[in-house]
Design a protein around this motif. Structure first.
Motif, PDB file in Angstrom:
ATOM      1  N   TRP A 114       0.323  -5.395   1.218  1.00  0.00           N
ATOM      2  CA  TRP A 114      -0.973  -4.734   1.187  1.00  0.00           C
ATOM      3  C   TRP A 114      -1.696  -4.903   2.502  1.00  0.00           C
ATOM      4  O   TRP A 114      -1.393  -5.786   3.302  1.00  0.00           O
ATOM      5  N   SER A 115      -2.658  -4.031   2.714  1.00  0.00           N
ATOM      6  CA  SER A 115      -3.453  -4.097   3.930  1.00  0.00           C
ATOM      7  C   SER A 115      -4.797  -3.429   3.667  1.00  0.00           C
ATOM      8  O   SER A 115      -4.978  -2.752   2.660  1.00  0.00           O
ATOM      9  N   ILE A 116      -5.725  -3.642   4.572  1.00  0.00           N
ATOM     10  CA  ILE A 116      -7.040  -3.019   4.508  1.00  0.00           C
ATOM     11  C   ILE A 116      -7.097  -1.929   5.572  1.00  0.00           C
ATOM     12  O   ILE A 116      -6.773  -2.170   6.737  1.00  0.00           O
ATOM     13  N   GLY A 122     -14.922   4.480   3.810  1.00  0.00           N
ATOM     14  CA  GLY A 122     -15.141   3.041   3.943  1.00  0.00           C
ATOM     15  C   GLY A 122     -13.827   2.293   3.894  1.00  0.00           C
ATOM     16  O   GLY A 122     -12.751   2.863   4.115  1.00  0.00           O
ATOM     17  N   GLN A 123     -13.897   1.026   3.596  1.00  0.00           N
ATOM     18  CA  GLN A 123     -12.681   0.225   3.555  1.00  0.00           C
ATOM     19  C   GLN A 123     -11.888   0.499   2.276  1.00  0.00           C
ATOM     20  O   GLN A 123     -12.459   0.698   1.198  1.00  0.00           O
ATOM     21  N   ALA A 124     -10.577   0.483   2.412  1.00  0.00           N
ATOM     22  CA  ALA A 124      -9.693   0.690   1.262  1.00  0.00           C
ATOM     23  C   ALA A 124      -8.565  -0.319   1.315  1.00  0.00           C
ATOM     24  O   ALA A 124      -7.954  -0.536   2.366  1.00  0.00           O
ATOM     25  N   LEU A 125      -8.319  -0.978   0.196  1.00  0.00           N
ATOM     26  CA  LEU A 125      -7.129  -1.820   0.076  1.00  0.00           C
ATOM     27  C   LEU A 125      -5.995  -0.930  -0.405  1.00  0.00           C
ATOM     28  O   LEU A 125      -6.133  -0.223  -1.412  1.00  0.00           O
ATOM     29  N   VAL A 126      -4.886  -0.952   0.320  1.00  0.00           N
ATOM     30  CA  VAL A 126      -3.710  -0.163  -0.045  1.00  0.00           C
ATOM     31  C   VAL A 126      -2.562  -1.132  -0.291  1.00  0.00           C
ATOM     32  O   VAL A 126      -2.208  -1.921   0.584  1.00  0.00           O
ATOM     33  N   ALA A 127      -1.997  -1.086  -1.501  1.00  0.00           N
ATOM     34  CA  ALA A 127      -0.894  -1.970  -1.865  1.00  0.00           C
ATOM     35  C   ALA A 127       0.305  -1.133  -2.262  1.00  0.00           C
ATOM     36  O   ALA A 127       0.162  -0.092  -2.918  1.00  0.00           O
ATOM     37  N   THR A 128       1.485  -1.593  -1.881  1.00  0.00           N
ATOM     38  CA  THR A 128       2.678  -0.805  -2.156  1.00  0.00           C
ATOM     39  C   THR A 128       3.844  -1.696  -2.563  1.00  0.00           C
ATOM     40  O   THR A 128       4.019  -2.801  -2.045  1.00  0.00           O
TER      41      THR A 128
END
Length: 276
Positions: A114-116, A122-128
């Motif tokens: 994951w990363s921001i 705005g900010q988004a956390l993306v997890a894969t």
């Protein structure tokens, strides 16, 4: 007793029978005094699931509870009514999104990077996972975003990766940033859910940009016309912001209804899509 009340009582009786065992549709229909086809239609309309889907979810729920409580995997499988381990891998494991053993340990063994990302919203956390994006969360508090990820996947191996430093994650971050900016983007997803949830998500992703649908219209579209509340619940628990466009679903009177990331965000995204 009026006809509508009699039908409700028969459907409630059918649900109790499903909670107590695994009757076939024909046996269920005979026990409640309805034809199989009529029972199928009316049960689906009342509960948002067919008798078979209801039974599958009940079994999966029993399995999840037993695994969370520490039961032996084999015993949990048989106690839940799967009959053989292969049955849960063919059906239930697809809904769990992982093997029963990994679910028992809170997702241990699943690798999630994951990363921001800084996006137009705005900010988004993306997890894969290795299969695709499993979570997109919006918010300005990185610690809160990470807490949501850990609550969703409590036992998985989570690895934060700096943006652009991972060959697998980097292009997915760019795709998410493009999607959140309102651009056309192909975002590979790993959506884990029940058959009903997947029907709702599929319907949401078919709504054209700049348009909205009501919860009742989505329920009608997926063949569960009386399941508006269930559709709303699926939208409220969507963990993939914008890409699974639950923001395009509103109340029947056109008012916004609820939104996981706040009504101002929902209004903002809808207005942007209408202008585009």
């Amino acid at each position: 007793m009026n006809t509508a009340r009699q039908l409700r009582d028969k459907l409630d009786h059918a649900r109790r029978l499903l909670d107590e065992g695994e009757p076939t549709l024909a046996t269920l229909a005979q026990n409640v005094g309805l034809s199989a086809s009529h029972l199928q239609r009316q049960f689906t309309a009342r509960f948002g699931l067919s008798p078979a889907e209801y039974l599958a979810q009940r079994k999966l729920g029993t399995l999840k509870l037993a695994l969370r409580e520490g039961s032996d995997v084999s015993a949990a499988l048989y106690d839940a009514g799967y009959g053989s381990p292969s049955r849960v891998y063919e059906g239930g494991a697809a809904k769990l999104g992982m093997t029963p053993a990994r679910y028992r340990s809170g997702g241990a063994g699943e690798q999630i990077r994951w990363s921001i990302a800084d996006t137009a919203l705005g900010q988004a956390l993306v997890a894969t996972t290795g299969r695709g994006i499993c979570m997109i969360e919006l918010g300005e508090d990185v610690a809160a975003l990470e807490a949501r990820l850990r609550a969703e996947f409590p036992g998985a191996q989570l690895e934060r990766v700096d943006a652009g430093r991972d060959e697998f994650l980097a292009p997915r971050l760019r795709a998410v940033a493009d999607a959140l900016a309102g651009k056309q983007a192909q975002v590979p997803l790993d959506l884990i859910g029940t058959a009903f949830q997947k029907k709702v998500w599929d319907a949401l992703m078919k709504i054209p940009r700049g348009q909205t649908r009501s919860y009742a219209q989505i329920a009608q579209q997926i063949g569960h016309p009386r399941a508006s509340r269930a559709v709303a619940n699926v939208c409220a628990n969507n963990h993939v912001a914008i890409v699974v466009p639950c923001h395009r679903v509103v109340r029947g009177d056109g008012s916004l209804g609820g939104y996981r990331w706040g009504l101002p965000m929902k209004q903002r995204v809808l207005e942007r899509e209408r202008v585009a």
